[in-house]
Design a protein around this motif. Structure first.
Motif, PDB file in Angstrom:
ATOM      1  N   LEU A  63       0.833  -1.207   0.000  1.00  7.81           N
ATOM      2  CA  LEU A  63       0.000   0.000   0.000  1.00  7.81           C
ATOM      3  C   LEU A  63       0.868   1.259   0.000  1.00  7.81           C
ATOM      4  CD1 LEU A  63      -2.755   1.383   0.232  1.00  7.81           C
ATOM      5  CD2 LEU A  63      -2.596   1.110   2.716  1.00  7.81           C
ATOM      6  N   LEU A  64       1.916   1.266   0.827  1.00  3.71           N
ATOM      7  CA  LEU A  64       2.796   2.431   0.896  1.00  3.71           C
ATOM      8  C   LEU A  64       3.528   2.655  -0.426  1.00  3.71           C
ATOM      9  CD1 LEU A  64       3.966   4.691   2.614  1.00  3.71           C
ATOM     10  CD2 LEU A  64       5.727   3.080   3.404  1.00  3.71           C
ATOM     11  N   PHE A  65       3.959   1.555  -1.050  1.00  2.00           N
ATOM     12  CA  PHE A  65       4.640   1.668  -2.348  1.00  2.00           C
ATOM     13  C   PHE A  65       3.699   2.284  -3.382  1.00  2.00           C
ATOM     14  CE2 PHE A  65       5.979   0.369  -6.522  1.00  2.00           C
ATOM     15  CZ  PHE A  65       7.362   0.497  -6.485  1.00  2.00           C
ATOM     16  N   ALA A  66       2.468   1.790  -3.417  1.00  2.66           N
ATOM     17  CA  ALA A  66       1.502   2.302  -4.391  1.00  2.66           C
ATOM     18  C   ALA A  66       1.245   3.795  -4.158  1.00  2.66           C
ATOM     19  CB  ALA A  66       0.197   1.510  -4.299  1.00  2.66           C
ATOM     20  N   ILE A  67       1.109   4.192  -2.891  1.00  2.00           N
ATOM     21  CA  ILE A  67       0.878   5.606  -2.584  1.00  2.00           C
ATOM     22  C   ILE A  67       2.057   6.454  -3.056  1.00  2.00           C
ATOM     23  CG2 ILE A  67       0.658   7.264  -0.700  1.00  2.00           C
ATOM     24  CD1 ILE A  67      -0.954   5.138   0.815  1.00  2.00           C
ATOM     25  N   CYS A  68       3.279   6.005  -2.741  1.00  2.00           N
ATOM     26  CA  CYS A  68       4.482   6.774  -3.123  1.00  2.00           C
ATOM     27  C   CYS A  68       4.639   6.840  -4.639  1.00  2.00           C
ATOM     28  CB  CYS A  68       5.718   6.143  -2.485  1.00  2.00           C
ATOM     29  SG  CYS A  68       5.805   6.324  -0.695  1.00  2.00           S
ATOM     30  N   PHE A  69       4.406   5.707  -5.312  1.00  2.28           N
ATOM     31  CA  PHE A  69       4.589   5.672  -6.755  1.00  2.28           C
ATOM     32  C   PHE A  69       3.604   6.606  -7.461  1.00  2.28           C
ATOM     33  CE2 PHE A  69       3.389   3.936 -10.917  1.00  2.28           C
ATOM     34  CZ  PHE A  69       4.621   4.002 -11.577  1.00  2.28           C
ATOM     35  N   PHE A  70       2.327   6.503  -7.089  1.00  4.33           N
ATOM     36  CA  PHE A  70       1.326   7.322  -7.785  1.00  4.33           C
ATOM     37  C   PHE A  70       1.396   8.791  -7.343  1.00  4.33           C
ATOM     38  CE2 PHE A  70      -0.785   3.125  -8.502  1.00  4.33           C
ATOM     39  CZ  PHE A  70      -0.735   3.174  -9.883  1.00  4.33           C
ATOM     40  N   THR A  71       1.881   9.048  -6.138  1.00  5.89           N
ATOM     41  CA  THR A  71       2.115  10.442  -5.735  1.00  5.89           C
ATOM     42  C   THR A  71       3.204  11.056  -6.599  1.00  5.89           C
ATOM     43  OG1 THR A  71       1.421  10.016  -3.460  1.00  5.89           O
ATOM     44  CG2 THR A  71       2.807  11.944  -3.830  1.00  5.89           C
ATOM     45  N   TRP A  72       4.280  10.284  -6.807  1.00  8.89           N
ATOM     46  CA  TRP A  72       5.359  10.752  -7.695  1.00  8.89           C
ATOM     47  C   TRP A  72       4.814  10.975  -9.104  1.00  8.89           C
ATOM     48  CZ3 TRP A  72       7.203   8.106 -12.049  1.00  8.89           C
ATOM     49  CH2 TRP A  72       8.323   8.675 -12.674  1.00  8.89           C
ATOM     50  N   TRP A  73       3.988  10.067  -9.565  1.00  9.52           N
ATOM     51  CA  TRP A  73       3.464  10.146 -10.932  1.00  9.52           C
ATOM     52  C   TRP A  73       2.565  11.365 -11.104  1.00  9.52           C
ATOM     53  CZ3 TRP A  73       4.529   8.116 -15.488  1.00  9.52           C
ATOM     54  CH2 TRP A  73       3.583   8.200 -16.517  1.00  9.52           C
ATOM     55  N   TRP A  74       1.598  11.520 -10.209  1.00  9.82           N
ATOM     56  CA  TRP A  74       0.637  12.615 -10.355  1.00  9.82           C
ATOM     57  C   TRP A  74       1.239  13.975  -9.982  1.00  9.82           C
ATOM     58  CZ3 TRP A  74      -3.621  12.283 -13.038  1.00  9.82           C
ATOM     59  CH2 TRP A  74      -4.246  11.049 -13.192  1.00  9.82           C
ATOM     60  N   GLY A  75       2.232  13.985  -9.119  1.00  5.24           N
ATOM     61  CA  GLY A  75       2.790  15.255  -8.686  1.00  5.24           C
ATOM     62  C   GLY A  75       3.990  15.724  -9.481  1.00  5.24           C
ATOM     63  N   ASN A  76       4.407  14.933 -10.487  1.00  6.24           N
ATOM     64  CA  ASN A  76       5.598  15.279 -11.257  1.00  6.24           C
ATOM     65  C   ASN A  76       5.254  16.330 -12.312  1.00  6.24           C
ATOM     66  OD1 ASN A  76       7.991  15.200 -12.910  1.00  6.24           O
ATOM     67  ND2 ASN A  76       8.440  13.215 -11.919  1.00  6.24           N
ATOM     68  N   ARG A  77       5.846  17.517 -12.179  1.00  9.76           N
ATOM     69  CA  ARG A  77       5.548  18.609 -13.112  1.00  9.76           C
ATOM     70  C   ARG A  77       6.131  18.368 -14.495  1.00  9.76           C
ATOM     71  NH1 ARG A  77       7.258  24.150 -10.898  1.00  9.76           N
ATOM     72  NH2 ARG A  77       6.049  24.788 -12.738  1.00  9.76           N
TER      73      ARG A  77
END
Length: 599
Positions: A63-77
């Protein structure tokens, strides 16, 4: 004069201005995430830890990996909004599609814990490659990385987990052990076989093993005298055969061996010849219990009493069968009476036959979890509330001169009158849904050593009777021995068992550990009481003989008895060792000074 800035590319491969925020994404965070995840995956996997903690870690880390991965994906300018949406839809869509067409054993858990990290690793590798190359079509490789990372799960089958939550993988198209057994069993059934004559009366005596973990459910064998020089005089194999999956143990009555198996769509109670391993009879019920972690098959062990076999299946079918022929005397679906359903790992209560009743645990929320049926007719005699789920079995003890039935469950430990079901006393912490296993062990006449009674570890409680009132008082609670689903044995003031996956000895007077040594996985142990010996069976199928010595672990010999994951409790009867797991069953002569015939 400054050089003209080099044009950048987005994930789509289109050239953009150096001032455009949609530059090629930086990969440092993703690299760190992937490295940390896989490093912890292998390091934590190698650490000895409680099974429950390992299960929770697997879920939490995914769960933590998924949160970190998609946070990086959606927050990457550096990634365009349209590309973010496309990438997210691609990852989720392929994952769902693969899950739909994968083998039934590949569920949400492995796709999250292994699938997404693998996809992220391949995506990282692809992005790192294209960042340093002249490749312009980035999305084609991105899609290929996602398809490969998830797609491999359409090619494999998961044959369960071991107690460290390590996955057993096979190619999807290869036959399972159960399928190989069914083919072999069908071929042998078609062949002409001689009849197997009964030569020993089917009645209980000192040489029989009538119930789960022995007549008293304490894992203690009496009347044995086995050689201890296993290096020069090892046990000899008498026979070995394939069996259907189950975590049932066996019972031995005369020259017959009884167990339970899953055989495709049917759950079977099976009688074998003790001398040859040849099947004598089988009773089948059209039902199947199966789950991804521990696999298919019944969990409970049959019980013998007065010429009959009582067997409880993984889905709740209770059978009373003639021990000689397998003919049905009566049968009940206990779910109708308990109003419950099988818990996550199946109904595992081995029947207790006492006071003309057959007692099993059905669970559920209707306060009818402990069930007693008339031994002769199968009619319901009484029900009693005892929590909502359990993987333990009812047992009889006598305390303060009173015979009582103990049942260990997720709400604690309950004592009832075995004739009427009337509650006498109860103790322990309420842990709703907890997978409590193991049996209470009577110590010094009025004390009970119980695993996970008040939390992780073993507790010792004293039980006394003052007039009509029962009093249960704690003596000590210890975390020096933390049994999970393997049980422990008691001998000369010490408890011997598994602290997670390492064998250890606990002083019952103080609750302090005497020693901890021997990595056997989460195996099983029984006590050969007359000689003060421990017979340990490792999770990998090794049989180990060691002294029941409170000073140090003293190993006397070992040999590879079975192949495959072995969680079933061993049995010693008539000088022979009977072992089984989810794939095979074997018999070994423990007194090989006499000539043993090897089949």
């Amino acid at each position: 004069m400054n050089a003209e800035p080099r044009p950048q590319e987005s994930l789509s491969g289109k050239e953009i201005s150096p001032t455009d925020p949609a530059r090629f994404p930086r990969l440092g965070f993703l690299l760190g995430l992937v490295v940390v995840y896989w490093a912890l995956y292998f390091v934590v996997g190698a650490i000895d830890k409680p099974y429950f903690y390992g299960f929770i870690y697997g879920l939490a880390s995914a769960l933590l990996f998924a949160i970190c991965f998609f946070t990086w994906w959606w927050g990457n300018r550096a990634i365009r909004r349209s590309e973010k949406i496309l990438g997210f839809v691609l990852i989720v869509g392929v994952g769902v599609l693969v899950g739909k067409f994968s083998d039934r054993t590949v569920n949400f858990f492995p796709l999250c814990t292994l699938g997404l990290p693998l996809v992220a690793t391949l995506v990282l590798g692809w992005l790192a490659l294209v960042k340093r190359s002249l490749i312009s079509s980035h999305w084609l490789g991105f899609a290929a990385a996602v398809a490969l990372g998830f797609g491999v799960f359409d090619l494999i089958r998961m044959d369960g987990f071991d107690s460290s939550l390590k996955t057993h993988l096979s190619w999807r198209w290869t036959p399972t052990a159960e399928q190989r057994f069914l083919a072999e069993n069908a071929a042998s059934a078609a062949a002409v076989k001689p009849s197997v004559a009964k030569t020993v009366p089917l009645h209980a005596d000192a040489s029989t093993w009538t119930a789960f973990r022995g007549p008293n459910r304490d894992g203690v064998a009496h009347g044995t005298n086995v050689p201890t020089d296993w290096n020069s005089n090892p046990p000899q194999q008498l026979w070995k055969r394939a069996v259907g999956p189950a975590w049932s143990s066996v019972i031995v009555i005369g020259d017959r061996v009884y167990t339970q198996e899953q055989r495709g769509p049917v759950e079977s109670v099976v009688c074998y010849d003790a001398a040859t391993g040849q099947q004598v009879w089988a009773h089948d019920d059209e039902t199947r219990f199966d789950e991804a972690v521990s696999g298919a098959g019944p969990r409970a062990t049959p019980t013998f009493a007065e010429g009959r076999i009582y067997a409880f299946g993984g889905t709740g079918i209770l059978n009373c069968l003639d021990a000689e022929t397998g003919k049905v005397v009566w049968s009940r679906d206990t779910k109708n009476d308990s109003q419950g359903k099988p818990p996550m790992w199946g109904l595992a209560s081995s029947p207790l036959v006492t006071d003309k009743n057959v007692i099993v645990y059905g669970g559920g929320e209707a306060n009818k979890s402990l069930l007693a049926y008339h031994q002769d007719t199968g009619n319901l005699a009484w029900t009693a509330p005892a929590g909502q789920q359990s993987y333990s079995s009812p047992e009889i003890v006598t305390i303060a001169g009173v015979r009582q039935c103990l049942m260990f469950h997720d709400f604690g430990l309950t004592s009832v009158d075995p004739a009427t079901g009337r509650k006498l006393w109860e103790s322990g912490a309420v842990m709703k849904g907890a997978p409590r296993t193991g049996q209470p062990h009577l110590v010094d006449g009025n004390k009970l050593a119980v695993a996970v009674l008040d939390g992780p570890g073993v507790s010792l409680v004293s039980v006394t009777k003052e007039g009509d009132q029962w009093k249960v008082a704690p003596v000590w609670a210890s975390k020096d021995l933390k049994p999970e689903f393997p049980d422990f044995v008691v001998h000369d003031g010490s408890a011997y068992g598994f602290d997670s996956s390492i064998f250890c000895c606990l002083n019952l007077a103080t609750g302090k550990r005497s020693w901890k040594d021997g990595r056997f996985g989460r195996g099983q142990v029984i006590l050969l009481a007359d000689q003060g010996l421990l017979l340990v069976v490792s999770e990998s199928g090794e049989a180990i003989l060691q002294a029941a010595d409170a000073q140090a672990r003293k190993e006397l010999g070992r040999f590879q008895a079975l192949n495959g994951k072995t969680w079933n409790s061993p049995v010693v009867a008539n000088g022979r060792l009977y072992l089984r797991n989810a794939e095979e069953m074997a018999c070994y002569d423990l007194t090989p000074r006499r000539q043993a015939s090897i089949r």
